[in-house]
Write a protein that holds these residues in place. Structure first.
Motif, PDB file in Angstrom:
ATOM      1  N   PHE A 197       0.828  -1.204   0.000  1.00  0.00           N
ATOM      2  CA  PHE A 197       0.000   0.000   0.000  1.00  0.00           C
ATOM      3  C   PHE A 197       0.865   1.259   0.000  1.00  0.00           C
ATOM      4  CE2 PHE A 197      -2.668   3.180   2.330  1.00  0.00           C
ATOM      5  CZ  PHE A 197      -3.547   3.393   1.289  1.00  0.00           C
ATOM      6  N   ASP A 198       0.604   2.115  -0.998  1.00  0.00           N
ATOM      7  CA  ASP A 198       1.355   3.350  -1.124  1.00  0.00           C
ATOM      8  C   ASP A 198       0.373   4.519  -1.064  1.00  0.00           C
ATOM      9  OD1 ASP A 198       2.996   5.433  -1.787  1.00  0.00           O
ATOM     10  OD2 ASP A 198       3.375   4.768  -3.848  1.00  0.00           O
ATOM     11  N   PRO A 199       0.270   5.175   0.093  1.00  0.00           N
ATOM     12  CA  PRO A 199      -0.695   6.265   0.228  1.00  0.00           C
ATOM     13  C   PRO A 199      -0.466   7.363  -0.807  1.00  0.00           C
ATOM     14  CG  PRO A 199       0.314   5.759   2.349  1.00  0.00           C
ATOM     15  CD  PRO A 199       1.043   4.956   1.325  1.00  0.00           C
ATOM     16  N   HIS A 200       0.795   7.561  -1.212  1.00  0.00           N
ATOM     17  CA  HIS A 200       1.067   8.621  -2.178  1.00  0.00           C
ATOM     18  C   HIS A 200       0.292   8.425  -3.472  1.00  0.00           C
ATOM     19  CE1 HIS A 200       3.245  11.072  -5.135  1.00  0.00           C
ATOM     20  NE2 HIS A 200       3.252  11.909  -4.125  1.00  0.00           N
ATOM     21  N   GLU A 201       0.204   7.164  -3.873  1.00  0.00           N
ATOM     22  CA  GLU A 201      -0.532   6.842  -5.095  1.00  0.00           C
ATOM     23  C   GLU A 201      -1.998   7.276  -4.953  1.00  0.00           C
ATOM     24  OE1 GLU A 201      -0.889   2.957  -7.988  1.00  0.00           O
ATOM     25  OE2 GLU A 201       0.281   2.805  -6.160  1.00  0.00           O
ATOM     26  N   VAL A 202      -2.531   7.082  -3.744  1.00  0.00           N
ATOM     27  CA  VAL A 202      -3.917   7.475  -3.479  1.00  0.00           C
ATOM     28  C   VAL A 202      -4.060   8.997  -3.508  1.00  0.00           C
ATOM     29  CG1 VAL A 202      -5.808   7.390  -1.809  1.00  0.00           C
ATOM     30  CG2 VAL A 202      -4.355   5.383  -2.154  1.00  0.00           C
ATOM     31  N   TRP A 203      -3.098   9.708  -2.867  1.00  0.00           N
ATOM     32  CA  TRP A 203      -3.166  11.188  -2.869  1.00  0.00           C
ATOM     33  C   TRP A 203      -3.111  11.727  -4.294  1.00  0.00           C
ATOM     34  CZ3 TRP A 203      -5.344  11.257   1.257  1.00  0.00           C
ATOM     35  CH2 TRP A 203      -4.820  10.854   2.480  1.00  0.00           C
ATOM     36  N   GLU A 204      -2.307  11.069  -5.147  1.00  0.00           N
ATOM     37  CA  GLU A 204      -2.222  11.502  -6.540  1.00  0.00           C
ATOM     38  C   GLU A 204      -3.590  11.397  -7.223  1.00  0.00           C
ATOM     39  OE1 GLU A 204       0.530  12.844  -8.242  1.00  0.00           O
ATOM     40  OE2 GLU A 204       1.148  12.979  -6.145  1.00  0.00           O
ATOM     41  N   ILE A 205      -4.282  10.300  -6.962  1.00  0.00           N
ATOM     42  CA  ILE A 205      -5.603  10.102  -7.573  1.00  0.00           C
ATOM     43  C   ILE A 205      -6.588  11.129  -7.025  1.00  0.00           C
ATOM     44  CG2 ILE A 205      -7.564   8.500  -7.771  1.00  0.00           C
ATOM     45  CD1 ILE A 205      -5.518   6.216  -7.810  1.00  0.00           C
ATOM     46  N   VAL A 206      -6.488  11.390  -5.711  1.00  0.00           N
ATOM     47  CA  VAL A 206      -7.361  12.397  -5.103  1.00  0.00           C
ATOM     48  C   VAL A 206      -7.138  13.750  -5.765  1.00  0.00           C
ATOM     49  CG1 VAL A 206      -7.852  13.660  -2.966  1.00  0.00           C
ATOM     50  CG2 VAL A 206      -7.549  11.176  -2.900  1.00  0.00           C
ATOM     51  N   ASP A 207      -5.833  14.123  -5.949  1.00  0.00           N
ATOM     52  CA  ASP A 207      -5.490  15.391  -6.619  1.00  0.00           C
ATOM     53  C   ASP A 207      -6.056  15.439  -8.028  1.00  0.00           C
ATOM     54  OD1 ASP A 207      -4.104  16.313  -4.515  1.00  0.00           O
ATOM     55  OD2 ASP A 207      -2.097  16.076  -5.382  1.00  0.00           O
ATOM     56  N   GLU A 208      -5.831  14.346  -8.728  1.00  0.00           N
ATOM     57  CA  GLU A 208      -6.235  14.216 -10.119  1.00  0.00           C
ATOM     58  C   GLU A 208      -7.738  14.440 -10.310  1.00  0.00           C
ATOM     59  OE1 GLU A 208      -6.141  10.248 -12.294  1.00  0.00           O
ATOM     60  OE2 GLU A 208      -4.026  10.760 -11.979  1.00  0.00           O
ATOM     61  N   THR A 209      -8.532  13.872  -9.397  1.00  0.00           N
ATOM     62  CA  THR A 209      -9.984  13.981  -9.553  1.00  0.00           C
ATOM     63  C   THR A 209     -10.486  15.374  -9.179  1.00  0.00           C
ATOM     64  OG1 THR A 209     -10.245  13.032  -7.362  1.00  0.00           O
ATOM     65  CG2 THR A 209     -10.492  11.528  -9.223  1.00  0.00           C
ATOM     66  N   LYS A 210      -9.625  16.184  -8.505  1.00  0.00           N
ATOM     67  CA  LYS A 210     -10.023  17.549  -8.153  1.00  0.00           C
ATOM     68  C   LYS A 210      -9.925  18.480  -9.356  1.00  0.00           C
ATOM     69  CE  LYS A 210      -8.865  17.643  -3.261  1.00  0.00           C
ATOM     70  NZ  LYS A 210      -7.631  17.785  -2.460  1.00  0.00           N
ATOM     71  N   HIS A 211      -8.940  18.174 -10.271  1.00  0.00           N
ATOM     72  CA  HIS A 211      -8.715  19.057 -11.423  1.00  0.00           C
ATOM     73  C   HIS A 211      -9.893  19.060 -12.377  1.00  0.00           C
ATOM     74  CE1 HIS A 211      -4.861  19.689  -9.868  1.00  0.00           C
ATOM     75  NE2 HIS A 211      -4.286  18.575 -10.282  1.00  0.00           N
TER      76      HIS A 211
END
Ligand code: ZN
Ligand code: ZN
Length: 211
Positions: A197-211
């Motif tokens: 599990f890599d939380p960073h990968e999740v944060w990237e997706i969270v960021d991505e869906t905000k754009h």
């Protein structure tokens, strides 16, 4: 050592190298690259493989194993005519009856409730992140997961089981049951799920869906 920044992408987020604290830019793409620290060579991110998919698969397998691991008896102890077979929860119940309330409570918490919660969180985080849905929930789930993960002590419990097997093997007629193998499998899958599990990968997706 020179801090060369050549060949680093222009945009994206900054992250610090775990080894030398050099700040490096992360590429905007989420998957398919491996970023080495230009200063010390430490692999900062490796998204060449689908880490999220690995966590998803391992947490799903662990959750499936959770059922037999907790329903099937781990071992049966036969002393004379008194045969007794126990699951993790029955073990806790026995400790409760023997008035080891605190021990019983800790067993249920660390070998049952927390691992179950951890695995459910990992599975829902990875499934939702893959589907790009429920990001609000994903953010809180990752935070809760990071808080509780040190409370899951399946491996400590497994070690305790092995120690009691070694100790009891001469004293009683001890039969190791299928539950132990399921428990071992559960331990393996949940450790793999947590490690991949890599939380960073999740944060990237969270960021991505905000754009
Ligand atoms: Zn980032
Ligand atoms: Zn470095």
């Amino acid at each position: 050592m020179s801090h060369s920044t050549k060949s680093l992408p222009e945009h994206g987020h900054l992250t610090a190298c775990h080894e030398c604290d050099l700040l490096v830019n992360l590429p905007h793409e989420r998957v398919g690259y491996r970023l080495k620290c230009p200063c010390c060579g430490y692999v900062i991110v490796d998204t060449r493989y689908d880490a999220l998919g690995k966590t998803l698969a391992a947490s799903l397998a662990a959750l499936l194993l959770f059922i037999p691991a907790n329903l099937l008896p781990i071992m049966a102890i036969n002393i004379g005519d008194m045969g007794q077979s126990t699951t993790v929860l029955q073990g806790a119940q026995l400790m409760w009856q023997a008035e080891y309330f605190w021990v019983a409570f800790m067993v249920v918490l660390t070998a049952f409730i927390v691992p179950l919660l951890e695995l459910s969180l990992l599975l829902s985080i990875t499934v939702l992140a893959k589907l790009r849905r429920g990001m609000g929930f994903v953010v809180s789930a990752v935070k809760v997961y990071q808080k509780i993960r040190s409370w899951g002590m399946l491996e400590v419990y497994m070690f305790g089981i092995l120690v009691s097997i070694v100790k009891l093997v001469d004293l009683a007629d001890l039969v190791v049951n299928g539950g132990l193998y399921c428990f071992g499998g559960l331990l393996f899958c949940s450790t793999y799920a947590a490690a991949s599990f890599d939380p960073h990968e999740v944060w990237e997706i969270v960021d991505e869906t905000k754009h």
